[in-house]
Design an enzyme around this catalytic site. Structure first.
Site, short mmCIF file in Angstrom:
data_model
loop_
_atom_site.label_atom_id
_atom_site.label_comp_id
_atom_site.label_asym_id
_atom_site.label_seq_id
_atom_site.Cartn_x
_atom_site.Cartn_y
_atom_site.Cartn_z
N ILE A 40 -30.31 -42.40 90.81
CA ILE A 40 -30.51 -43.85 90.96
C ILE A 40 -29.22 -44.55 91.41
CG2 ILE A 40 -29.92 -44.60 88.60
CD1 ILE A 40 -32.58 -46.20 88.64
N ASN A 97 -22.57 -31.68 84.00
CA ASN A 97 -21.75 -32.19 82.91
C ASN A 97 -22.38 -31.75 81.60
OD1 ASN A 97 -19.87 -33.68 84.51
ND2 ASN A 97 -21.46 -35.21 84.87
N GLU A 105 -23.98 -38.26 80.40
CA GLU A 105 -24.64 -39.50 79.96
C GLU A 105 -26.07 -39.27 79.51
OE1 GLU A 105 -24.29 -42.23 83.20
OE2 GLU A 105 -22.12 -42.48 82.94
N HIS A 110 -29.02 -31.14 83.40
CA HIS A 110 -29.24 -31.47 84.82
C HIS A 110 -28.08 -30.97 85.67
CE1 HIS A 110 -27.33 -34.96 82.87
NE2 HIS A 110 -26.68 -35.16 83.99
#
Ligand code: 5GP
Length: 126
Positions: A40, A97, A105, A110
Site C-alpha cells: 500500500i 523483516n 510492522e 511476509h
C-alpha cells in the site's frame, strides 16, 4: 496457533484480514501456498508482498512450524511472482523483516519484492 519468540499469532492482523478477503488488496498472484499483492506504500516502482497461507508471525516462526510442503511451495511462489511480473531481466531484491530490530510492522510472515529501478546498497547507512 503458532508461537515465535514468545509472540502468539493474532489473526486480527491486517494480512490475515486480507487473506480472508475482509479488506481489499491489489492481488498479483495466489496459489494454495501463497498470496501476493502490491504494498500500500510502495518503496520502489515495484513493491509486492508475498505471504504464506498460514498463521505464522515471521520467518522465525514459519521456518520452525510450517510443514515442508508449505515452506517449499511458499518460497517457490516468491520466485514465481518475480518471474510473472517480468522482473528477472532487470533484477529484483527480496527482504523479510523478522521482529523488533528489523522493524517488522505486520505480524504475519511476509516477503517484500522490490524492483523497477537501481535499488542501491543493501542497507541504508546511518
Ligand atoms: P514490515 O515492516 O512489517 O516488513 O512491512 C509491512 C508492509 O506492509 C509495509 O511495507 C506496509 O506499507 C505494508 N502494509 C501495511 N498495511 C497494509 C495494507 O493494508 N495493505 C497493503 N497492501 N500493504 C500494507
Amino acid at each position: 496457533m503458532s508461537v515465535s519468540n514468545g509472540e502468539t499469532y493474532n489473526d486480527s492482523n491486517i494480512f490475515a484480514r486480507i487473506l480472508r478477503g475482509e479488506i481489499p488488496a491489489r492481488m498479483v498472484f495466489q496459489n494454495e501456498f501463497a498470496f501476493a499483492f502490491h504494498d500500500i506504500n510502495p518503496q520502489a516502482p515495484v513493491h509486492v508482498l508475498v505471504i504464506p497461507k498460514g498463521p505464522y508471525v515471521s520467518l522465525a516462526d514459519f521456518s520452525v512450524h510450517a510443514p515442508d510442503d508449505l515452506v517449499v511451495g511458499f518460497w517457490r511462489a516468491v520466485g514465481d511472482v518475480a518471474r510473472l511480473l517480468g522482473l528477472e531481466e532487470g533484477g529484483y531484491r527480496i527482504l523479510t523483516n523478522a521482529g523488533q530490530d528489523a522493524h517488522q510492522e505486520v505480524p504475519h510472515m511476509h516477503v517484500h519484492i522490490f524492483a523497477g529501478k537501481a535499488l542501491g546498497p543493501m542497507l541504508s547507512r546511518g
